[in-house]
Design a protein around this motif. Structure first.
Motif, PDB file in Angstrom:
ATOM      1  N   GLY A   1       2.694  -8.002  14.044  1.00  0.00           N
ATOM      2  CA  GLY A   1       3.081  -7.649  12.683  1.00  0.00           C
ATOM      3  C   GLY A   1       2.720  -6.214  12.361  1.00  0.00           C
ATOM      4  O   GLY A   1       1.753  -5.660  12.866  1.00  0.00           O
ATOM      5  N   VAL A   2       3.513  -5.615  11.485  1.00  0.00           N
ATOM      6  CA  VAL A   2       3.278  -4.247  11.054  1.00  0.00           C
ATOM      7  C   VAL A   2       2.285  -4.253   9.886  1.00  0.00           C
ATOM      8  O   VAL A   2       2.279  -5.175   9.065  1.00  0.00           O
ATOM      9  CB  VAL A   2       4.603  -3.580  10.653  1.00  0.00           C
ATOM     10  N   PHE A   3       1.422  -3.260   9.825  1.00  0.00           N
ATOM     11  CA  PHE A   3       0.466  -3.179   8.718  1.00  0.00           C
ATOM     12  C   PHE A   3       1.235  -2.903   7.416  1.00  0.00           C
ATOM     13  O   PHE A   3       2.313  -2.292   7.433  1.00  0.00           O
ATOM     14  CB  PHE A   3      -0.547  -2.073   8.957  1.00  0.00           C
ATOM     15  N   PRO A   4       0.697  -3.337   6.282  1.00  0.00           N
ATOM     16  CA  PRO A   4       1.416  -3.171   5.014  1.00  0.00           C
ATOM     17  C   PRO A   4       1.865  -1.740   4.727  1.00  0.00           C
ATOM     18  O   PRO A   4       2.965  -1.528   4.213  1.00  0.00           O
ATOM     19  CB  PRO A   4       0.393  -3.659   3.976  1.00  0.00           C
ATOM     20  N   SER A   5       1.037  -0.766   5.068  1.00  0.00           N
ATOM     21  CA  SER A   5       1.378   0.628   4.778  1.00  0.00           C
ATOM     22  C   SER A   5       2.551   1.138   5.612  1.00  0.00           C
ATOM     23  O   SER A   5       3.122   2.194   5.298  1.00  0.00           O
ATOM     24  CB  SER A   5       0.159   1.522   5.017  1.00  0.00           C
ATOM     25  N   LYS A   6       2.928   0.409   6.666  1.00  0.00           N
ATOM     26  CA  LYS A   6       3.990   0.847   7.561  1.00  0.00           C
ATOM     27  C   LYS A   6       5.309   0.098   7.341  1.00  0.00           C
ATOM     28  O   LYS A   6       6.281   0.346   8.052  1.00  0.00           O
ATOM     29  CB  LYS A   6       3.549   0.661   9.016  1.00  0.00           C
ATOM     30  N   VAL A   7       5.330  -0.812   6.371  1.00  0.00           N
ATOM     31  CA  VAL A   7       6.540  -1.607   6.151  1.00  0.00           C
ATOM     32  C   VAL A   7       7.733  -0.732   5.789  1.00  0.00           C
ATOM     33  O   VAL A   7       8.837  -0.883   6.315  1.00  0.00           O
ATOM     34  CB  VAL A   7       6.308  -2.681   5.062  1.00  0.00           C
ATOM     35  N   GLY A   8       7.523   0.216   4.888  1.00  0.00           N
ATOM     36  CA  GLY A   8       8.623   1.062   4.432  1.00  0.00           C
ATOM     37  C   GLY A   8       9.263   1.836   5.565  1.00  0.00           C
ATOM     38  O   GLY A   8      10.498   1.920   5.660  1.00  0.00           O
ATOM     39  N   ALA A   9       8.445   2.415   6.437  1.00  0.00           N
ATOM     40  CA  ALA A   9       8.978   3.201   7.547  1.00  0.00           C
ATOM     41  C   ALA A   9       9.774   2.325   8.508  1.00  0.00           C
ATOM     42  O   ALA A   9      10.858   2.713   8.966  1.00  0.00           O
ATOM     43  CB  ALA A   9       7.828   3.899   8.279  1.00  0.00           C
ATOM     44  N   LEU A  10       9.253   1.139   8.828  1.00  0.00           N
ATOM     45  CA  LEU A  10       9.980   0.254   9.738  1.00  0.00           C
ATOM     46  C   LEU A  10      11.268  -0.250   9.092  1.00  0.00           C
ATOM     47  O   LEU A  10      12.309  -0.361   9.762  1.00  0.00           O
ATOM     48  CB  LEU A  10       9.092  -0.920  10.157  1.00  0.00           C
ATOM     49  N   LEU A  11      11.214  -0.558   7.820  1.00  0.00           N
ATOM     50  CA  LEU A  11      12.412  -1.021   7.120  1.00  0.00           C
ATOM     51  C   LEU A  11      13.502   0.046   7.158  1.00  0.00           C
ATOM     52  O   LEU A  11      14.675  -0.250   7.438  1.00  0.00           O
ATOM     53  CB  LEU A  11      12.060  -1.381   5.677  1.00  0.00           C
ATOM     54  N   ARG A  12      13.142   1.278   6.885  1.00  0.00           N
ATOM     55  CA  ARG A  12      14.130   2.365   6.925  1.00  0.00           C
ATOM     56  C   ARG A  12      14.713   2.532   8.325  1.00  0.00           C
ATOM     57  O   ARG A  12      15.926   2.699   8.493  1.00  0.00           O
ATOM     58  CB  ARG A  12      13.493   3.679   6.458  1.00  0.00           C
ATOM     59  N   TYR A  13      13.848   2.486   9.322  1.00  0.00           N
ATOM     60  CA  TYR A  13      14.327   2.641  10.695  1.00  0.00           C
ATOM     61  C   TYR A  13      15.273   1.496  11.065  1.00  0.00           C
ATOM     62  O   TYR A  13      16.343   1.733  11.645  1.00  0.00           O
ATOM     63  CB  TYR A  13      13.151   2.672  11.670  1.00  0.00           C
ATOM     64  N   ALA A  14      14.870   0.285  10.736  1.00  0.00           N
ATOM     65  CA  ALA A  14      15.691  -0.881  11.094  1.00  0.00           C
ATOM     66  C   ALA A  14      17.064  -0.809  10.441  1.00  0.00           C
ATOM     67  O   ALA A  14      18.084  -1.130  11.072  1.00  0.00           O
ATOM     68  CB  ALA A  14      14.970  -2.164  10.691  1.00  0.00           C
ATOM     69  N   ARG A  15      17.110  -0.394   9.196  1.00  0.00           N
ATOM     70  CA  ARG A  15      18.384  -0.361   8.479  1.00  0.00           C
ATOM     71  C   ARG A  15      19.226   0.864   8.830  1.00  0.00           C
ATOM     72  O   ARG A  15      20.428   0.753   9.065  1.00  0.00           O
ATOM     73  CB  ARG A  15      18.115  -0.389   6.969  1.00  0.00           C
ATOM     74  N   GLU A  16      18.589   2.020   8.876  1.00  0.00           N
ATOM     75  CA  GLU A  16      19.349   3.258   9.006  1.00  0.00           C
ATOM     76  C   GLU A  16      19.599   3.647  10.454  1.00  0.00           C
ATOM     77  O   GLU A  16      20.689   4.149  10.778  1.00  0.00           O
ATOM     78  CB  GLU A  16      18.603   4.380   8.276  1.00  0.00           C
ATOM     79  N   SER A  17      18.629   3.426  11.337  1.00  0.00           N
ATOM     80  CA  SER A  17      18.791   3.827  12.729  1.00  0.00           C
ATOM     81  C   SER A  17      19.321   2.696  13.606  1.00  0.00           C
ATOM     82  O   SER A  17      20.126   2.930  14.517  1.00  0.00           O
ATOM     83  CB  SER A  17      17.464   4.344  13.290  1.00  0.00           C
TER      84      SER A  17
END
Length: 235
Positions: free
Chosen positions: A150-166
């Motif tokens: 699991g990703v740490f809470p502070s890293k959710v936004g970055a992973l979400l952006r990568y998953a959706r945009e990249s």
């Protein structure tokens, strides 16, 4: 009574008992979820380690949403049954290795354990190859435990952006497994807050010991194994 007839009768009785036990447990869980929150979360029956007769009993009781931890075991449980039960919904709720991404995409409708960019890329490539697009949840390590996926809470936004945009993945929500030695409520509240911050509607949280609490915190899906099937036989 002949011996073979006796064993056949005994097997039928055992099957009837198992069917009734699972039907009763399922009905009790659904009633508890309905009482805990409106609308109630969807019940995911966790079928890992379960024998065929238990899975058949769950299907006979009307259950159609199941969760599995391992791709290979899920294939054994569900590949053939897909042909009989067209209305199945299968969730992957265990960690996923990148070399199993294609198998996961072929079988599962929802993958709840996206937790790194490399996996997002592998899933995107598998979807392109297989022509299927399972929905995705990001697994959040709310307790920031080093040994847990699991990703740490502070890293959710970055992973979400990568998953959706990249990677062009359809990410609908979040999943968590709270630390076993801490109260679950604060972790459910944290997951709900993160989901709200990013406009994610799906919250997969709550298991056999705390699914009612998770429902009260706004879970949309709960993952219930032992309370549904009874004690597991892990071999």
């Amino acid at each position: 009574m002949r011996l073979d007839a006796y064993w056949a009768f005994s097997l039928i009785k055992m099957t009837d008992t198992l069917n009734q036990d699972i039907a009763n447990r399922r009905a009790a869980i659904l009633a508890a979820l309905t009482a805990a929150h409106a609308p109630p979360p969807e019940l995911i029956a966790v079928s890992k380690f379960q024998p065929d007769e238990a899975i058949e009993a769950a299907l006979a009781a009307g259950q159609r949403v199941f969760g599995e931890n391992r791709v290979q075991e899920a294939q054994q449980h569900w590949q053939a049954r897909r042909e009989t039960y067209a209305d199945l919904t299968l969730h992957l709720i265990g960690p996923l290795q990148t070399n199993k991404a294609a198998d996961a995409v072929r079988l599962f409708d929802v993958i709840q354990t996206l937790d790194r960019e490399k996996l997002a890329d592998a899933l995107a490539a598998a979807m392109e190859k297989e022509g299927r697009r399972p929905k995705m949840l990001i697994q959040v390590n709310t307790g920031e435990e080093d040994q847990k996926a699991g990703v740490f809470p502070s890293k959710v936004g970055a992973l979400l952006r990568y998953a959706r945009e990249s990677a062009n993945l359809e990410v609908d929500g979040l999943m968590c497994i709270p630390p076993v030695d801490e109260p679950a409520g604060p972790h459910f509240a944290l997951l709900k807050k993160i989901a709200k911050d990013y406009g994610l509607p799906v919250l997969s949280m709550g298991m056999s010991g705390d699914y009612e609490l998770a429902a009260r915190y706004g879970a949309t899906h709960v993952r219930v194994g032992t309370a549904f099937f009874g004690e597991r036989n892990t071999g």
